[in-house]
Structures are given as structure tokens and as C-alpha cells.
Design a protein around this motif. Sequence first.
Motif, PDB file in Angstrom:
ATOM      1  N   PRO A 190       3.452  10.260   5.087  1.00  0.00           N
ATOM      2  CA  PRO A 190       3.026  10.812   3.797  1.00  0.00           C
ATOM      3  C   PRO A 190       1.963   9.956   3.104  1.00  0.00           C
ATOM      4  O   PRO A 190       1.094  10.502   2.407  1.00  0.00           O
ATOM      5  N   ALA A 191       2.018   8.639   3.307  1.00  0.00           N
ATOM      6  CA  ALA A 191       1.011   7.778   2.680  1.00  0.00           C
ATOM      7  C   ALA A 191      -0.377   8.054   3.253  1.00  0.00           C
ATOM      8  O   ALA A 191      -1.359   8.176   2.499  1.00  0.00           O
ATOM      9  N   PRO A 207       0.812  -1.218   0.000  1.00  0.00           N
ATOM     10  CA  PRO A 207       0.000   0.000   0.000  1.00  0.00           C
ATOM     11  C   PRO A 207       0.845   1.267   0.000  1.00  0.00           C
ATOM     12  O   PRO A 207       0.371   2.339  -0.377  1.00  0.00           O
ATOM     13  N   LEU A 208       2.103   1.156   0.409  1.00  0.00           N
ATOM     14  CA  LEU A 208       3.000   2.309   0.395  1.00  0.00           C
ATOM     15  C   LEU A 208       3.503   2.632  -1.007  1.00  0.00           C
ATOM     16  O   LEU A 208       4.060   3.715  -1.240  1.00  0.00           O
ATOM     17  N   ALA A 262      -3.707   0.498   7.183  1.00  0.00           N
ATOM     18  CA  ALA A 262      -4.005   0.202   8.577  1.00  0.00           C
ATOM     19  C   ALA A 262      -3.454  -1.154   8.979  1.00  0.00           C
ATOM     20  O   ALA A 262      -2.866  -1.322  10.060  1.00  0.00           O
ATOM     21  N   ASP A 263      -3.605  -2.119   8.117  1.00  0.00           N
ATOM     22  CA  ASP A 263      -3.101  -3.456   8.389  1.00  0.00           C
ATOM     23  C   ASP A 263      -1.571  -3.442   8.449  1.00  0.00           C
ATOM     24  O   ASP A 263      -0.956  -4.039   9.351  1.00  0.00           O
ATOM     25  N   ALA A 264      -0.933  -2.742   7.501  1.00  0.00           N
ATOM     26  CA  ALA A 264       0.536  -2.679   7.476  1.00  0.00           C
ATOM     27  C   ALA A 264       1.079  -1.989   8.724  1.00  0.00           C
ATOM     28  O   ALA A 264       2.137  -2.357   9.230  1.00  0.00           O
ATOM     29  N   ALA A 265       0.348  -1.008   9.233  1.00  0.00           N
ATOM     30  CA  ALA A 265       0.833  -0.248  10.388  1.00  0.00           C
ATOM     31  C   ALA A 265       0.798  -1.039  11.678  1.00  0.00           C
ATOM     32  O   ALA A 265       1.618  -0.816  12.578  1.00  0.00           O
ATOM     33  N   THR A 266      -0.136  -1.963  11.794  1.00  0.00           N
ATOM     34  CA  THR A 266      -0.341  -2.625  13.093  1.00  0.00           C
ATOM     35  C   THR A 266       0.084  -4.093  13.107  1.00  0.00           C
ATOM     36  O   THR A 266       0.161  -4.684  14.185  1.00  0.00           O
ATOM     37  N   HIS A 269      -7.437   0.920   4.172  1.00  0.00           N
ATOM     38  CA  HIS A 269      -7.594  -0.376   4.850  1.00  0.00           C
ATOM     39  C   HIS A 269      -6.263  -1.117   4.883  1.00  0.00           C
ATOM     40  O   HIS A 269      -5.847  -1.661   5.919  1.00  0.00           O
ATOM     41  N   ARG A 270      -5.596  -1.140   3.757  1.00  0.00           N
ATOM     42  CA  ARG A 270      -4.331  -1.876   3.673  1.00  0.00           C
ATOM     43  C   ARG A 270      -3.226  -1.187   4.470  1.00  0.00           C
ATOM     44  O   ARG A 270      -2.375  -1.850   5.078  1.00  0.00           O
TER      45      ARG A 270
END
Length: 356
Positions: free
Chosen positions: A57-58, A5-6, A348-352, A345-346
Motif C-alpha cells: 500500500p505504501a 517512510p511507511l 526502496a532503501d527500507a525494502a532492500t 527513495h526511502r
Amino acid sequence: MTTSPLEVAGLRPRVDKALAAFLAGQRDRLLAIDPALAEVAATLSEFVLGGGKRLRPAFGYWGFRGAGGADTDEVVAALAALELVQASALIHDDLMDRSDTRRGVPAVHRRFARLHAAAGWRGSADGFGECAAVLLGDLALVWSDELLHGSGMPWADLARARPVFDAMRTEVTVGQYLDVLTPATADTSLERAGKVARYKSAKYTVERPLLLGAALAGAGPDVAAAYSAFGLPLGEAFQLRDDVLGVFGDPERTGKPAGDDLREGKRTYLVAAAFGALGEAEWAELDGALGDPGLDDAGVERLRALIRDCGALDATEARIEELMAGSLAALDRAPIEEEARGVLHRLADAATRRSV
């Protein structure tokens, strides 16, 4: 292979390109002042361009796109300013925590201490390194303002975004102070740990970047409210994941020594949950060892066992899931563009669910 997602919209390399161009210009400015500033320019360039997920930034970019903003290189440059705020916070954080490394290389204060020692200069090498880190962190914060306002975005858009940018930088700075204050006062409450997480990291990692993007796009209050409802709990979950990695993470992946958060005495949500669950003897053991810079590997393992066995790790993981559920529910209701909703959504998943 699924695109990160980045990387959607080519965002990460575009952010890096904007940062590299800006930092090259700043290097020329510094060298025109004095050749001795070459090390300052090189250090900040290497620090900013040498790593980082470009998460802020994303969130800002997809907050902008979700609010109906049109993709331009100028908005990417404006949102790249968030990476300079991040650089400032990390440089200062490493100094306050007395961390030796960042991303597997010497922290800025250690780098300048080594420079002093290698050159045989007078005075304290460590003191010189500490002063340099304060000033380089400050310079990165100053430059964040320059990059935002020199991005080429219309002045009317920047005027709407300015209050968000100012609030974010105030919040992260006072959040850092609360992070320093908490171990000094031996506050073990979940309430204080949650507040530190919220202001030191959560708001400027997700919520404020989203609101910055929304402001640049001219979004209305309904979009801003939806972004806060999505972004604040997600940012808290991000910080709790960081807290877990600070105690249980693999140093080969995190780039920081194992157990550094324990040696630094960080009173995180994870640690506060442990204090709330431990019996009297174990509570005293954790309190006595937490913040000991000489804590060896066996001591780190003992504190990990205390935190894990009392249920604090499980409680923190459950809190992350609870925050995520509320965050994603808010995102699903948000009145934004569908492409942006999917990418958020993606993100959020990558962050956590990250391991670094």
C-alpha cells in the motif's frame, strides 16, 4: 528520530484502520451465514492485522501521490486491498512450503489442523488444515476485490485501475506455480530463478502497486513507464533480499525457522548462483540435501557454508546493488512530484536493506 517512510502521511495506521473496518464488516457477514465461520473470520483478521510492513500500500499510495493524486481516506482504503492479496499469497505459500510458522505463530494450515485435533473431529487433522488454508487464501483474494471496489473511489478511477489489479493477481498466481514447478524439474538456471522472483514477488510488491496508484490518479504513459523502470528492478532486489534472509536470516527476527528455504528446496537466485559456481562434488552435495525436510541444524550450516564459500552470497548481494542502482536512477528521472520521489527513495532503501 527519523520517521519511517511507511509512516509518512500517517499511512500505516490509516491502512490498518481501513483493513480493520472492512474485516469487521466481513465478520458480521460470515456470522450471519453460520456461527462456525467465527474461526475463519478471526483467523483472517488476526493474520492481516497481526503483522506486515504495509509496503505494498505504501508504494501504491506514493505512486498515486507522485502522479498528482490528492490524499483521501478512500484512496488509502483502495490501496489497502493490496494487503489482502498479500495475505492470500502468504497463506497459500505457507501451505505449499509446509511451513509451520508465520511471524512466529502457527501458519494457517497448522492452526486449523490444531483446531481439528483439539475438537476431536473425524478424518485427518492435517488434511482439514490444508483444505482450510486453500479456502481462506481464496477468500482473502476475493475480499481484495471487494475492498478495492467498495473503497469509495470514483468509478472512473477504479475502471482505470482494474486492468492493473487483474494483471497483478494473475502474475503472482502463475509466479507461485513456477515456484512449485522449478524444484520439481530440478531447474538450476539463473534465468528461471530470476523469472520466479520477478513474477512471484517483484512485480506485485513494487511495480504493480506503483502502477495501480498511477492508474487511480489518471497518470499518463510517461509516468507509468517511469514507475515500471523504477519498480521492477527494485522488486527483484526485494525478493533477492528475501532469499538471502531465507537462508542466512535470524529466526528471532524473521519469525521463521532457520534454514526453512533450504529444507523446502527453494531454487532461488541465491541457490542458482551456488549451483553455477560449485564444483562437481559440492554441486552433488547441495543437490542431494536441498529440499530435505529432515535437514538438521548441522546440515543447514553445511549448506550455508557451501553457498557462502563458493561466492554465491556475494554474487547475490552484488546483484541486489546492481538492481538498486538501476532502480534509483530511473526514479531520479521520473516525471513525478518531489515529495513522492523522496519517500519512494526511502521506501526502496527500507525494502532492500531490511533484516526481516
